[in-house]
Design a protein around this motif. Structure first.
Motif, mmCIF file in Angstrom:
data_model
loop_
_atom_site.group_PDB
_atom_site.id
_atom_site.type_symbol
_atom_site.label_atom_id
_atom_site.label_comp_id
_atom_site.label_asym_id
_atom_site.label_seq_id
_atom_site.Cartn_x
_atom_site.Cartn_y
_atom_site.Cartn_z
ATOM 1 N N SER A 19 0.857 -1.192 0.000
ATOM 2 C CA SER A 19 0.000 0.000 0.000
ATOM 3 C C SER A 19 0.888 1.235 0.000
ATOM 4 N N ARG A 63 0.726 5.784 -0.142
ATOM 5 C CA ARG A 63 0.015 7.063 -0.180
ATOM 6 C C ARG A 63 1.049 8.151 -0.428
ATOM 7 N N SER A 114 1.472 12.303 -0.811
ATOM 8 C CA SER A 114 0.787 13.558 -0.507
ATOM 9 C C SER A 114 1.758 14.719 -0.632
ATOM 10 N N SER A 152 -3.402 14.494 -2.552
ATOM 11 C CA SER A 152 -2.975 13.177 -2.093
ATOM 12 C C SER A 152 -3.531 12.111 -3.023
ATOM 13 N N ASP A 153 -2.713 11.115 -3.335
ATOM 14 C CA ASP A 153 -3.126 9.950 -4.110
ATOM 15 C C ASP A 153 -2.673 8.706 -3.367
ATOM 16 N N ALA A 154 -3.414 7.610 -3.555
ATOM 17 C CA ALA A 154 -3.057 6.393 -2.825
ATOM 18 C C ALA A 154 -3.463 5.155 -3.603
ATOM 19 N N ALA A 204 -6.528 7.971 0.451
ATOM 20 C CA ALA A 204 -5.797 9.227 0.232
ATOM 21 C C ALA A 204 -6.210 10.230 1.301
ATOM 22 N N ARG A 205 -5.324 11.154 1.579
ATOM 23 C CA ARG A 205 -5.636 12.213 2.548
ATOM 24 C C ARG A 205 -6.534 13.263 1.875
#
Length: 178
Positions: free
Chosen positions: A93, A95, A97, A112-114, A119-120
């Motif tokens: 995983s 994330r 940001s 933010s991308d995850a 994501a935040r």
């Protein structure tokens, strides 16, 4: 009758023929456990090294650019899964940001991308270590987690390996997201 039993016990006490087999039977389980434990530790350290390399490489890729497009972000997220190979990418995983500090010392998420975690939210105020940001600046924050499924769970159990990496943008004050 008792002398016959005593005679047998005396001969048995002097017999050294099976001592090696008995010693091996007592030591073998301990040696096998030590070997499996060493294999487990070396695999966990390999995963930890890959997680650290992944966080560093992804932060570096983002920090080298001034504008990140959707296609670039997809490629960067895929690169993280490629770095973790040969370990299972399904347990990986990440994330990414961009965090900035205003001139009034307010910290907020710019974007933010995850993959594999949430994501935040833009505008949210994350808790980051002190000294990372200065007023009017931003950092790229990469968080990587790997759920390590131990092959010999009875020895170590399963656990989560996590790493976070902060880098300042190199081309501009902030990295924009399109």
């Amino acid at each position: 009758m008792t002398s016959a039993i005593a005679n047998i016990l005396q001969r048995l006490g002097r017999d050294q023929g099976g001592v090696s087999a008995v010693e091996f039977a007592l030591i073998a389980p301990v040696m096998v456990l030590l070997y499996l434990g060493m294999v487990e530790i070396s695999m966990a350290l390999s995963v930890d090294r890959k997680v650290t390399n992944s966080a560093s490489a992804l932060a570096d890729l983002i920090a080298q650019d001034d504008v990140i497009t959707d296609d670039e972000m997809t490629d960067i997220l895929n690169a993280g899964a490629a770095i973790i190979a040969p370990f299972d990418a399904a347990d990986y995983s990440v994330r990414i940001s961009s965090i900035s500090m205003s001139l009034t010392n307010d910290i907020a998420v710019d974007w933010s991308d995850a993959r594999g975690m949430a994501a935040r939210a833009p505008g949210s105020e994350p808790a980051i270590p002190g000294g990372i940001l200065s007023p009017g600046r931003s950092v790229v924050w990469v968080e990587v987690a790997y759920s390590y499924d131990a092959p010999f769970r009875e020895i170590t159990g399963d656990f989560e390996i996590e790493e976070e990496f902060f880098l300042r943008p190199r081309q501009s004050l902030t990295v924009s997201r399109q």
